[in-house]
Design a protein around this motif. Structure first.
Motif, mmCIF file in Angstrom:
data_model
loop_
_atom_site.group_PDB
_atom_site.id
_atom_site.type_symbol
_atom_site.label_atom_id
_atom_site.label_comp_id
_atom_site.label_asym_id
_atom_site.label_seq_id
_atom_site.Cartn_x
_atom_site.Cartn_y
_atom_site.Cartn_z
ATOM 1 N N THR A 107 47.447 48.866 25.782
ATOM 2 C CA THR A 107 45.981 48.838 25.700
ATOM 3 C C THR A 107 45.378 49.113 27.067
ATOM 4 N N VAL A 108 44.410 50.016 27.076
ATOM 5 C CA VAL A 108 43.628 50.244 28.286
ATOM 6 C C VAL A 108 42.200 49.842 27.948
ATOM 7 N N ALA A 109 41.615 48.958 28.763
ATOM 8 C CA ALA A 109 40.211 48.597 28.556
ATOM 9 C C ALA A 109 39.371 49.460 29.475
ATOM 10 N N GLU A 110 38.387 50.151 28.890
ATOM 11 C CA GLU A 110 37.563 51.093 29.657
ATOM 12 C C GLU A 110 36.234 50.482 30.037
ATOM 13 N N GLY A 111 35.698 50.913 31.165
ATOM 14 C CA GLY A 111 34.334 50.522 31.524
ATOM 15 C C GLY A 111 34.201 49.059 31.905
ATOM 16 N N VAL A 112 35.232 48.525 32.559
ATOM 17 C CA VAL A 112 35.185 47.124 32.969
ATOM 18 C C VAL A 112 34.486 47.047 34.336
ATOM 19 N N GLU A 113 33.452 46.213 34.399
ATOM 20 C CA GLU A 113 32.623 46.244 35.606
ATOM 21 C C GLU A 113 32.686 44.977 36.456
ATOM 22 N N SER A 114 33.123 43.854 35.866
ATOM 23 C CA SER A 114 33.045 42.622 36.660
ATOM 24 C C SER A 114 34.347 41.810 36.618
ATOM 25 N N GLU A 115 34.440 40.908 37.579
ATOM 26 C CA GLU A 115 35.620 40.021 37.686
ATOM 27 C C GLU A 115 35.738 39.126 36.453
ATOM 28 N N LYS A 116 34.571 38.671 35.982
ATOM 29 C CA LYS A 116 34.561 37.780 34.829
ATOM 30 C C LYS A 116 35.168 38.491 33.608
ATOM 31 N N GLN A 117 34.763 39.756 33.439
ATOM 32 C CA GLN A 117 35.327 40.530 32.323
ATOM 33 C C GLN A 117 36.837 40.660 32.501
ATOM 34 N N LEU A 118 37.232 40.834 33.746
ATOM 35 C CA LEU A 118 38.663 40.939 34.050
ATOM 36 C C LEU A 118 39.408 39.684 33.575
ATOM 37 N N ASP A 119 38.754 38.523 33.749
ATOM 38 C CA ASP A 119 39.370 37.258 33.305
ATOM 39 C C ASP A 119 39.591 37.252 31.793
ATOM 40 N N TYR A 120 38.552 37.704 31.037
ATOM 41 C CA TYR A 120 38.716 37.765 29.570
ATOM 42 C C TYR A 120 39.921 38.613 29.215
ATOM 43 N N LEU A 121 40.008 39.758 29.888
ATOM 44 C CA LEU A 121 41.059 40.716 29.547
ATOM 45 C C LEU A 121 42.432 40.137 29.835
ATOM 46 N N ARG A 122 42.520 39.454 30.972
ATOM 47 C CA ARG A 122 43.791 38.827 31.350
ATOM 48 C C ARG A 122 44.185 37.795 30.299
ATOM 49 N N ASP A 123 43.167 36.993 29.886
ATOM 50 C CA ASP A 123 43.419 35.919 28.908
ATOM 51 C C ASP A 123 43.972 36.448 27.598
ATOM 52 N N VAL A 124 43.427 37.597 27.142
ATOM 53 C CA VAL A 124 43.914 38.096 25.850
ATOM 54 C C VAL A 124 45.124 39.003 25.968
ATOM 55 N N GLY A 125 45.578 39.216 27.198
ATOM 56 C CA GLY A 125 46.833 39.966 27.379
ATOM 57 C C GLY A 125 46.676 41.473 27.389
ATOM 58 N N CYS A 126 45.487 41.957 27.814
ATOM 59 C CA CYS A 126 45.286 43.405 27.935
ATOM 60 C C CYS A 126 46.094 43.922 29.128
ATOM 61 N N ASP A 127 46.726 45.106 28.968
ATOM 62 C CA ASP A 127 47.642 45.573 30.008
ATOM 63 C C ASP A 127 46.933 46.237 31.198
ATOM 64 N N ILE A 128 46.059 47.167 30.856
ATOM 65 C CA ILE A 128 45.550 48.073 31.893
ATOM 66 C C ILE A 128 44.027 48.149 31.850
ATOM 67 N N VAL A 129 43.434 48.270 33.039
ATOM 68 C CA VAL A 129 41.984 48.306 33.130
ATOM 69 C C VAL A 129 41.522 49.534 33.894
#
Ligand code: C2E
Ligand code: CA
Ligand code: CA
Length: 556
Positions: A512-534
């Motif tokens: 999974t690549v998450a696109e258009g990530v703009e903030s650290e907080k969003q990064l935390d969500y992604l880490r929590d759900v196990g997203c691989d790449i940003v």
């Protein structure tokens, strides 16, 4: 004076050359008046009854009083009925002056007169019908373009054109009708649609069909906006022996007032420009013609006509936006994003990709980008530096190409690049046929060791079907699915959906690549759900080649 001489004023008045029904009526009026006293006629009425036909969707029912004196008796009315060519009829009622009625001689003369009046009327009506046939699109009953031009010329001559406007529209979603129904059913639905639009118009407003599901209507300016709304909301129920189906037909439209046009065909210039702008903005848009819109459309034209030169002249440059492994904060690779350096200005892709996509030149541009990426990788490898995987966007227009995978491989092999350094980004397609072509392409590329990713996952019609059926390696989750860091209505839902999308994609064995990530907080969500790449501004915006090379050295 014999009888026929007495009738001379009648006939000479009646047979004056006329074009319109109104002028004919006038002649008949004068003719009857000339002999009324002689024949003791008190009143003459004509009733015109024409049934509904293709050409006359409303039918025609009118009573005309042709002559009216002070002395009229309702007894002993002389009545004659004549049939019209299109199953209509004309009834002629001649009232006597006194209740004594007409003499036998008078009755005989009235018979001759009635017959003559009928012949004259039916000739004009026939003429009217014939011009209507010539000016009518027989498939739908709408008028032809020539007729619209003729009417506009008339309005211009009468200095009334300023009070009118024109609307060029296309039925949004009619393609679907032709897919689901047979052609003859499609035609019937189009005809019903046309009649529905025509029913909204007043007598001096006209609808013309340009072919297919494209129409132009000439309407009164003060009714134009309301009419556009009504046409955009036409609902039709179609029924055959198997099923009943309801359609809501939207429209894509361009419109303009006609004030200031200098020749009738200017109508089409204005509304075509507005329509082109509406289409570019997407199906369902309605755009008014303005000078600004005119400039925008010309700019589009300029994009297309300058494209070939720009490509040869290397005006397109590739930017690289890093994709970062979220856990280790290391570079996974980058996406190649194109920019146009035009007259010293950096033009973003939204300002030229849609036009190139519509026209087809995007194919050449995508190959150009792929080639530029391969050149860059070659340069790196030759310089003893470590290459990274670069993903290149391939428009869905490529699916029309034969041997697509072969062509892609040929470009990569020309620079002798290991296939694992290239990934192809594809956007899902709503078209079923393309769906199969896409499956084949993904498999062919996979066999050659080239990875594929699905771009903008979740924004299309068949996202889930797509990941189920097509063996893509990477799923890029569109930025609209990434929960924002601020609190807002519906955030809870966004988190749940995002969580499950990531889980599902992972369990299907894809990255999974998450696109258009703009903030650290969003990064935390992604880490929590196990997203691989940003991929997003939180790490980097799209970088120039130089900036990107620096980033590869410095890391995060
Ligand atoms: P895309 O493939 O979805 O590319 C991602 C777009 O999101 C890029 O816009 C990128 O600059 C932008 N983006 C990246 N991170 C962020 C972020 O954190 N926040 C926000 N708001 N935006 C972010 P760009 O470069 O303007 O490209 C727009 C679109 O143009 C691309 O969307 C792609 O569909 C198309 N495109 C770009 N280059 C090419 C190309 O070479 N070929 C084809 N066929 N299409 C291309
Ligand atoms: Ca992309
Ligand atoms: Ca994307």
């Amino acid at each position: 004076m014999n009888d026929s001489e007495k009738l001379l004023p009648f006939f000479s008045q009646l047979y004056q050359e006329t074009e319109s029904i109104e002028a004919c009526e006038n002649n008949v009026r004068k003719a009857v008046a000339a002999v009324a006293e002689l024949l003791h006629v008190g009143k003459v009425e004509i009733m015109l009854n024409a049934p509904r036909t293709n050409l006359r969707p409303e039918g025609e029912h009118r009573t005309l009083a042709l002559f009216y004196s002070d002395n009229v008796s309702k007894e002993h009315i002389h009545e004659m009925i004549f049939s019209l060519p299109d199953k209509g009829k004309i009834t002629m009622l001649i009232y006597p002056v006194t209740s004594d009625g007409f003499t036998v001689d008078e009755e005989n003369v009235l018979g001759v007169i009635s017959q003559a009046i009928y012949t004259q009327f039916s000739r004009v009506i026939m003429k009217g019908l014939l011009t209507q046939v010539v000016n009518t699109d027989t498939d739908t009953g709408a008028y032809t373009m020539d007729y619209l031009v003729e009417c506009t010329a008339k309005l211009m001559a009468q200095h009334k054109v300023d009070r009118y406007g024109a609307v060029f529209f296309n039925i949004h979603g009619f393609k679907y009708v032709n897919k689901v129904f047979s052609y003859s059913e499609g035609d019937a639905i189009l005809k019903t649609y046309t009649q529905r639009v025509m029913c909204l118009l007043e007598p001096d407003e006209i609808l013309t069909r340009l072919g297919g599901d494209n129409y132009v209507m000439l309407v009164k300016l003060d009714r134009m906006n309301e009419l556009i709304k009504q046409v955009a909301d036409i609902r039709i129920t179609y029924q055959n022996e198997h099923r009943e189906k309801n359609f809501v037909f939207g429209i894509t439209a361009g419109y303009s007032g006609l004030a200031g046009i200098t020749e009738p065909r200017d109508i089409m210039k204005r509304v075509s420009v507005a329509f082109a702008a509406a289409r570019k903005r997407g199906a369902g848009n309605i755009v008014e013609y303005t000078e600004e819109v005119q400039r925008e459309v010309m700019e589009n034209q300029a994009v297309l006509s300058n494209f070939v030169y720009a490509l040869e002249n290397h005006e397109f440059v590739v930017y690289y936006q890093p994709k970062v492994n979220i856990q280790e904060k290391t570079m996974y690779g980058a996406e190649a994003l194109v920019r146009w350096v035009r007259n010293g200005r950096l033009v973003p892709p939204v300002q030229f990709i849609p036009q190139l996509e519509q026209e087809g030149s995007i194919i050449a541009l995508d190959y150009y980008v792929l080639e530029e990426v391969c050149k860059w990788l070659r340069k790196r490898i030759d310089g003893g530096l470590k290459p990274v995987c670069i993903s290149v966007n391939f428009s869905r227009r490529h699916l029309e190409e034969d041997d697509l995978a072969k062509h892609i491989v040929a470009v990569i092999d020309k620079y002798n690049i290991d296939h694992s350094y290239i990934e192809i980004e594809l956007t899902e397609s709503e078209d079923f046929q393309n769906f199969e072509v896409m499956t084949e392409l993904v498999n062919d590329l996979k066999e050659c060791g080239i990875g594929t990713s699905m771009d903008d996952f979740g924004t299309g019609f068949s996202s889930l079907n797509m990941i189920k059926k097509v063996d893509l390696h990477v799923i890029k989750i569109d930025k609209s699915f990434i929960p924002l860091e601020t609190e807002y209505m519906g955030k809870e839902k966004d988190l749940i959906m995002f969580n499950h999308i990531v889980k599902m994609v992972k369990e299907l064995g894809k990255k999974t690549v998450a696109e258009g990530v703009e903030s650290e907080k969003q990064l935390d969500y992604l880490r929590d759900v196990g997203c691989d790449i940003v991929q997003g501004y939180v790490f980097d915006k799209p970088l120039t080649e130089e900036e990107f090379e620096k980033r590869l050295e410095t890391g995060y």
